[in-house]
Enzyme design. Structure first.
Site, PDB file in Angstrom:
ATOM      1  N   ALA A 225       0.818  -1.219   0.000  1.00 31.90           N
ATOM      2  CA  ALA A 225       0.000   0.000   0.000  1.00 31.90           C
ATOM      3  C   ALA A 225       0.850   1.267   0.000  1.00 31.90           C
ATOM      4  O   ALA A 225       0.303   2.361  -0.112  1.00 31.90           O
ATOM      5  CB  ALA A 225      -0.920  -0.002   1.220  1.00 31.90           C
ATOM      6  N   LYS A 258      -1.828   6.256  -1.386  1.00 36.89           N
ATOM      7  CA  LYS A 258      -0.742   7.046  -0.780  1.00 36.89           C
ATOM      8  C   LYS A 258       0.234   7.544  -1.834  1.00 36.89           C
ATOM      9  O   LYS A 258       0.649   8.695  -1.805  1.00 36.89           O
ATOM     10  CB  LYS A 258       0.036   6.220   0.239  1.00 36.89           C
TER      11      LYS A 258
HETATM   12  C1  LMR Z   1      -3.690   3.870   8.177  1.00 36.16           C
HETATM   13  O1  LMR Z   1      -3.259   2.785   8.556  1.00 36.16           O
HETATM   14  O2  LMR Z   1      -3.661   4.889   8.880  1.00 36.16           O
HETATM   15  C2  LMR Z   1      -4.251   4.007   6.792  1.00 36.16           C
HETATM   16  O3  LMR Z   1      -4.078   2.825   6.090  1.00 36.16           O
HETATM   17  C3  LMR Z   1      -5.638   4.494   6.771  1.00 36.16           C
HETATM   18  C4  LMR Z   1      -6.635   3.432   7.095  1.00 36.16           C
HETATM   19  O4  LMR Z   1      -7.527   3.206   6.270  1.00 36.16           O
HETATM   20  O5  LMR Z   1      -6.566   2.826   8.166  1.00 36.16           O
END
Ligand code: LMR
Length: 404
Positions: A225, A258
């Site tokens: 991600a 991201k």
């Molecule tokens: C996070 O871990 O802060 C991000 O991936 C946002 C989410 O959707 O949790």
């Protein structure tokens, strides 16, 4: 003549939803709401994983703005695209996600609503193929992994991935879990920028993991991600590419949220590799069917903007410049925090948006109450969540809390 429904009968049918248990809200989403509601001007929100620049904003990438302008001028329809989403988007992403494996016809992909949509589809595909498959999950992990796996009906087997006090990966524990796993078990791996620890496998550790996963006949599901936010687009996918080298079956859940900064537009993709192109095609048919049941078709706009960037050499080059800038900022802040106190030195050797501080929920709460600093109860904080002028204050508060 039909009897009129009695009032009692009507009340009975309205009581269905009253049977629902109260739900504990998602910790990260709850944190966003808490931080937003705090009226203090000097609050520092290092909770959720959103990139912030030196001024504390999360601007839209230049290349995305340019692409949106092109779309506004030239997009002539918003008619349906189907469950696979925008196929050109997926094709253009191939080389970035798959690297030297981009030409492998056994690897097929489709567009998903963010990385979370890709994870949901991937785990549901596993469940369709083998409802008794187990998913090996290193802890701590992204808090939404377990709910997504549970929703697919799969069993989770946890092992300790990271020792927060020793600030080290529990590699022996990970390897003994993989060594003892059953053929067909799924191994959830973070491609890079481990969330929540920032502790990525080294090259040598990846090599051991890849060898064992292949040897034991395990199915790796790689959640990537944050590609491009650690060392570079290619470098960050090196572990994934090594898996693709030796494993017949691999599932990849990718996100553009991201690395293109399109968070709320929900842009991602799912990739499936199997032993031959026909099997991959069949798996894709299943995935498309599951997508149809869940959201029918993914939202288009963000993926269309990413596709427009990747379809244009100059915009693609500019994207990479912006991404490199984000990466540099993340690594500079890491170095700055690491240099502030020997007890924070480990943060300089970790990657991506997150690291963990050695705080319990009470200390996290105190930081929030006293300093308006918002981080997850686990001690996870977003290193790139604050403006430049907040960094010293953040470090001072953290050091103060560590001193007790
Ligand atoms: C996070 O871990 O802060 C991000 O991936 C946002 C989410 O959707 O949790």
């Amino acid at each position: 003549m039909l009897d009129q429904p009695t009032t009692t009968g009507m009340r009975a049918s309205a009581q269905l939803l009253e049977a629902l248990d109260p739900i504990k809200s998602d910790s990260l989403l709850a944190l966003i709401a808490l931080a937003e509601a705090d009226p203090r001007n000097d609050k520092i929100d290092v909770g959720v994983g959103v990139y912030r620049d030196g001024a504390g904003g999360t601007p839209i990438f230049r290349c995305i703005k340019a692409a949106e302008q092109i779309l506004w001028q030239h997009q002539n329809s918003k008619s349906y695209l189907g469950s696979m989403g925008d196929r050109r988007f997926t094709e253009l992403l191939r080389p970035f996600v798959l690297g030297r494996h981009a030409g492998d016809e056994r690897l097929l992909g489709l567009q998903t609503p963010g990385g979370c949509g890709a994870l949901a589809l991937g785990f549901k595909l596993v469940a369709a193929a083998n409802p008794t498959a187990r998913v090996l999950v290193g802890t701590p992990t992204w808090p939404n992994h377990a709910p997504v796996i549970n929703a697919a009906g799969l069993e989770i087997v946890r092992y300790g991935y990271y020792d927060r006090d020793a600030q080290a990966i529990r590699f022996d524990e990970m390897m003994s879990m993989l060594d003892g796993a059953r053929a067909g078990d799924v191994v959830l791996l973070h491609g890079c920028c481990h969330n929540p620890t920032g502790a990525d496998l080294s090259q040598d550790q990846w090599a051991d993991v890849v060898r064992t996963v292949a040897h034991r006949g395990l199915l790796p599901l790689v959640d990537i991600a944050y590609q491009g936010l650690a060392c570079g687009l290619g470098e960050d996918a090196a572990g994934l590419h090594a898996l693709l080298e030796v494993c017949d079956e691999v599932i990849v859940a990718q996100s553009c949220d991201k690395n293109f900064g399109v968070y709320r537009d929900r842009v991602g993709s799912l990739w499936i590799k199997s032993a031959d192109a026909a099997t991959s095609g069949r798996a894709m048919d299943h995935v498309a069917q599951i997508a149809r049941e869940m959201w029918s078709m993914p939202p288009d706009h963000g993926a269309a903007a990413v596709r427009t960037v990747l379809d244009d050499q100059a915009l693609t080059a500019d994207w990479q410049v912006e991404l490199a800038g984000m990466r540099a900022r993340i690594n500079n802040i890491r170095a700055r925090i690491a240099a502030a106190d020997p007890r924070l030195a480990y943060i300089g050797g970790q990657f991506g948006m997150f690291s963990m501080l050695p705080f319990d929920a009470h200390q996290v709460r105190q930081l929030r109450d006293t300093h308006a600093i918002y981080m997850a109860d686990s001690g996870r904080f977003n290193v790139v969540g604050m403006a430049d002028d907040a960094i010293d204050r953040f470090v001072a508060a953290v050091v103060g809390a560590m001193n007790g």
